[in-house]
Design a protein around this motif. Structure first.
Motif, short mmCIF file in Angstrom:
data_model
loop_
_atom_site.label_atom_id
_atom_site.label_comp_id
_atom_site.label_asym_id
_atom_site.label_seq_id
_atom_site.Cartn_x
_atom_site.Cartn_y
_atom_site.Cartn_z
N SER A 184 0.85 -1.19 0.00
CA SER A 184 0.00 0.00 0.00
C SER A 184 0.89 1.24 0.00
O SER A 184 1.85 1.32 0.76
CB SER A 184 -0.90 0.00 1.24
OG SER A 184 -1.53 1.26 1.41
N PRO A 185 0.59 2.23 -0.84
CA PRO A 185 1.46 3.42 -0.90
C PRO A 185 1.34 4.35 0.29
O PRO A 185 2.28 5.08 0.61
CB PRO A 185 1.01 4.11 -2.19
CG PRO A 185 -0.41 3.68 -2.38
CD PRO A 185 -0.47 2.27 -1.85
N GLY A 186 0.17 4.37 0.97
CA GLY A 186 0.02 5.32 2.05
C GLY A 186 -1.29 5.21 2.78
O GLY A 186 -2.12 4.33 2.51
N ASP A 187 -1.48 6.13 3.70
CA ASP A 187 -2.69 6.24 4.53
C ASP A 187 -3.34 7.56 4.13
O ASP A 187 -2.82 8.63 4.43
CB ASP A 187 -2.30 6.24 6.01
CG ASP A 187 -3.49 6.22 6.93
OD1 ASP A 187 -4.63 6.28 6.44
OD2 ASP A 187 -3.29 6.17 8.16
N PHE A 188 -4.47 7.49 3.43
CA PHE A 188 -4.98 8.65 2.71
C PHE A 188 -5.92 9.51 3.56
O PHE A 188 -6.89 9.02 4.13
CB PHE A 188 -5.71 8.19 1.44
CG PHE A 188 -4.87 7.27 0.60
CD1 PHE A 188 -3.69 7.72 0.03
CD2 PHE A 188 -5.23 5.95 0.41
CE1 PHE A 188 -2.90 6.88 -0.73
CE2 PHE A 188 -4.45 5.09 -0.35
CZ PHE A 188 -3.27 5.56 -0.93
N GLY A 189 -5.61 10.80 3.62
CA GLY A 189 -6.43 11.74 4.39
C GLY A 189 -6.52 13.09 3.73
O GLY A 189 -6.84 14.08 4.39
N ASP A 190 -6.26 13.16 2.41
CA ASP A 190 -6.30 14.45 1.71
C ASP A 190 -7.71 14.98 1.55
O ASP A 190 -7.92 16.18 1.40
CB ASP A 190 -5.63 14.33 0.33
CG ASP A 190 -6.27 13.24 -0.52
OD1 ASP A 190 -6.34 12.08 -0.04
OD2 ASP A 190 -6.70 13.53 -1.65
N LYS A 191 -8.70 14.09 1.60
CA LYS A 191 -10.10 14.49 1.52
C LYS A 191 -10.95 13.42 2.19
O LYS A 191 -10.49 12.28 2.38
CB LYS A 191 -10.54 14.67 0.07
CG LYS A 191 -10.35 13.42 -0.79
CD LYS A 191 -10.69 13.70 -2.24
CE LYS A 191 -10.43 12.45 -3.09
NZ LYS A 191 -10.73 12.72 -4.53
N ARG A 192 -12.15 13.80 2.58
CA ARG A 192 -13.02 12.85 3.28
C ARG A 192 -13.47 11.75 2.31
O ARG A 192 -13.76 12.01 1.15
CB ARG A 192 -14.25 13.58 3.84
CG ARG A 192 -15.13 12.67 4.73
CD ARG A 192 -16.17 13.47 5.47
NE ARG A 192 -15.57 14.40 6.43
CZ ARG A 192 -15.10 14.04 7.61
NH1 ARG A 192 -15.16 12.78 8.00
NH2 ARG A 192 -14.59 14.94 8.42
N GLY A 193 -13.49 10.52 2.82
CA GLY A 193 -14.00 9.42 2.02
C GLY A 193 -15.46 9.64 1.65
O GLY A 193 -16.22 10.27 2.40
N LYS A 194 -15.87 9.13 0.51
CA LYS A 194 -17.24 9.34 0.03
C LYS A 194 -18.28 8.89 1.06
O LYS A 194 -19.34 9.50 1.18
CB LYS A 194 -17.46 8.57 -1.28
CG LYS A 194 -16.72 9.13 -2.47
CD LYS A 194 -17.04 8.32 -3.72
CE LYS A 194 -16.28 8.84 -4.93
NZ LYS A 194 -16.57 8.01 -6.14
N PHE A 195 -17.99 7.82 1.79
CA PHE A 195 -18.96 7.27 2.74
C PHE A 195 -18.52 7.42 4.19
O PHE A 195 -19.24 7.00 5.10
CB PHE A 195 -19.22 5.79 2.41
CG PHE A 195 -19.79 5.59 1.05
CD1 PHE A 195 -21.14 5.78 0.80
CD2 PHE A 195 -18.98 5.25 -0.02
CE1 PHE A 195 -21.67 5.62 -0.47
CE2 PHE A 195 -19.49 5.07 -1.30
CZ PHE A 195 -20.84 5.26 -1.52
N THR A 196 -17.35 8.02 4.43
CA THR A 196 -16.86 8.20 5.79
C THR A 196 -17.75 9.19 6.53
O THR A 196 -18.01 10.28 6.02
CB THR A 196 -15.41 8.70 5.77
OG1 THR A 196 -14.59 7.73 5.09
CG2 THR A 196 -14.88 8.89 7.18
N PRO A 197 -18.25 8.86 7.71
CA PRO A 197 -19.19 9.74 8.42
C PRO A 197 -18.55 11.06 8.85
O PRO A 197 -17.33 11.14 9.07
CB PRO A 197 -19.63 8.91 9.62
CG PRO A 197 -18.56 7.88 9.81
CD PRO A 197 -18.02 7.60 8.45
N ASP A 198 -19.38 12.08 8.98
CA ASP A 198 -18.89 13.42 9.31
C ASP A 198 -18.23 13.49 10.68
O ASP A 198 -17.35 14.33 10.91
CB ASP A 198 -20.04 14.43 9.25
CG ASP A 198 -20.53 14.67 7.83
OD1 ASP A 198 -19.76 14.37 6.89
OD2 ASP A 198 -21.66 15.14 7.66
#
Length: 280
Positions: A184-198
Motif C-alpha cells: 500500500s502506498p500510504g494512509d490517505f487523508g487528503d479528503k473525506r471518504g465518500k462514505f466516511t461519516p462526518d
C-alpha cells in the motif's frame, strides 16, 4: 413536499393557490408523489362536496447518489463478509474499531478486537498482525467445480494521522497459503471518504484503494497483474467446507506500515470484503 411539510394538510386547490400554479399541474404532480408513497391523500366533506386532503408522508428525506451497480456474473457464487466478522485475530497497537455511529470499545487496546460489537465495524486498523475470516465454501456445498476465486476489499496503510507516502506490505493468505503481498502506498487523508461519516476526524484515515485478487489455475493476479505462482490447486478448495481468508502485516515485513480495512459506512466504496467463486 416541502410546502406540505411546512404548511401541513392542504387540499389541491389550496396548494395551487399558495404556489401560484395551475390546479391541473398540482393535481398531476401530487398523484405522482402519491404513487411514490411520498404523499398521502384522503377524501373529506367540503362546502361543495368532497375534497382531497393531502399531507406529506415523511418529514425528512435522505437521497443518496451512488455509482451504478455493475452487472453480476450469473456464473459466480458471491459472499460479502462484514469486516468485523473475523473469526481469529492477533493485532498490535495502535489499533481500533469504528462503526458508522462511533468508536467501538477502547482505542489502542488489542483486546477490544474481541468485543461482540465488532460485528458493526465499518473501519478497523492495526500496526501489525492479522484478521482472519471464514467464508462458507458454497461451491463445495453446491457440488460445482471452480475455475477462479476473486477477493475484493478496500485497504490502506495505517499511520498516526495520515500520510500519502507511508508504504505497508499487506499480505493475503487463503486456506493457509499466501497468495501474495501488496504494498500500500500510504494512509490517505487528503479528503473525506465518500462514505466516511462526518463525525470521524478529517485527520484520520479516510479511504483506501479497492484491490482485487484473483486466483486461477495459472497463478494469482492483483488487479489483472500477475502477483504470485500460488494457483487454485494450492488452495485445496474441494477439501474444505470453509474458505479461510487472512489479511495482515507481518512483523518482519520490509514495509511494516500497518493496515486499515474499510467496510460499509467508511471509505470510498461502501462494501464488505467480497469473495467470489467463478464456476467452471
Amino acid at each position: 413536499l416541502e410546502h406540505l411539510t411546512r404548511q401541513g394538510r392542504r387540499n389541491v386547490n389550496q396548494v395551487a393557490d399558495e404556489l401560484d400554479l395551475p390546479q391541473s399541474t398540482v393535481s398531476s404532480n401530487i398523484q405522482i408523489l402519491v404513487d411514490a408513497g411520498l404523499v398521502q391523500t384522503r377524501s373529506e366533506k367540503g362546502r361543495k362536496g368532497s375534497q382531497k386532503i393531502c399531507n406529506s408522508t415523511f418529514t425528512e428525506l435522505l437521497i443518496a447518489f451512488k455509482d451504478p451497480t455493475p452487472a453480476q456474473n450469473s456464473n459466480a457464487i458471491e459472499v460479502s463478509m462484514p469486516i468485523g466478522l473475523y473469526t481469529r485475530c492477533e493485532v498490535s497497537a495502535p489499533c481500533g474499531l469504528c462503526s458508522p455511529e462511533g468508536i467501538i470499545g477502547l482505542l489502542d487496546v488489542p483486546d477490544t478486537f474481541l468485543d461482540p460489537d465488532r460485528m458493526r465495524a465499518g473501519l478497523l486498523w492495526f500496526n501489525h498482525g492479522f484478521v482472519e475470516y471464514q467464508f462458507p465454501n458454497n461451491a463445495k456445498l453446491a457440488g460445482t467445480s471452480i475455475q477462479a476465486l476473486e477477493l475484493t476489499m478496500e485497504l490502506s496503510s495505517e499511520v498516526p494521522g495520515t500520510s500519502k507516502d507511508w508504504p505497508s506490505d499487506i499480505t493475503v493468505a487463503i486456506n493457509g497459503h499466501e497468495i501474495g503481498t501488496w504494498t500500500s502506498p500510504g494512509d490517505f487523508g487528503d479528503k473525506r471518504g465518500k462514505f466516511t461519516p462526518d463525525w470521524w476526524k478529517l485527520a484520520g484515515s479516510q479511504y483506501g484503494d479497492l484491490k482485487r485478487w484473483k486466483v486461477t489455475a495459472d497463478g494469482t493476479f492483483l488487479d489483472g497483474t500477475n502477483l504470485s505462482a500460488c494457483c487454485l490447486g494450492d488452495l485445496a478448495l474441494n477439501e474444505h467446507r470453509s474458505i479461510r481468508v487472512r489479511i495482515g502485516v507481518k512483523e518482519d515485513a520490509r514495509h511494516p506500515g500497518g493496515m486499515n480495512v474499510f467496510g460499509r459506512g467508511f471509505g470510498n466504496h461502501d462494501q464488505d470484503i467480497t469473495l467470489r467463486l467463478i464456476r467452471s
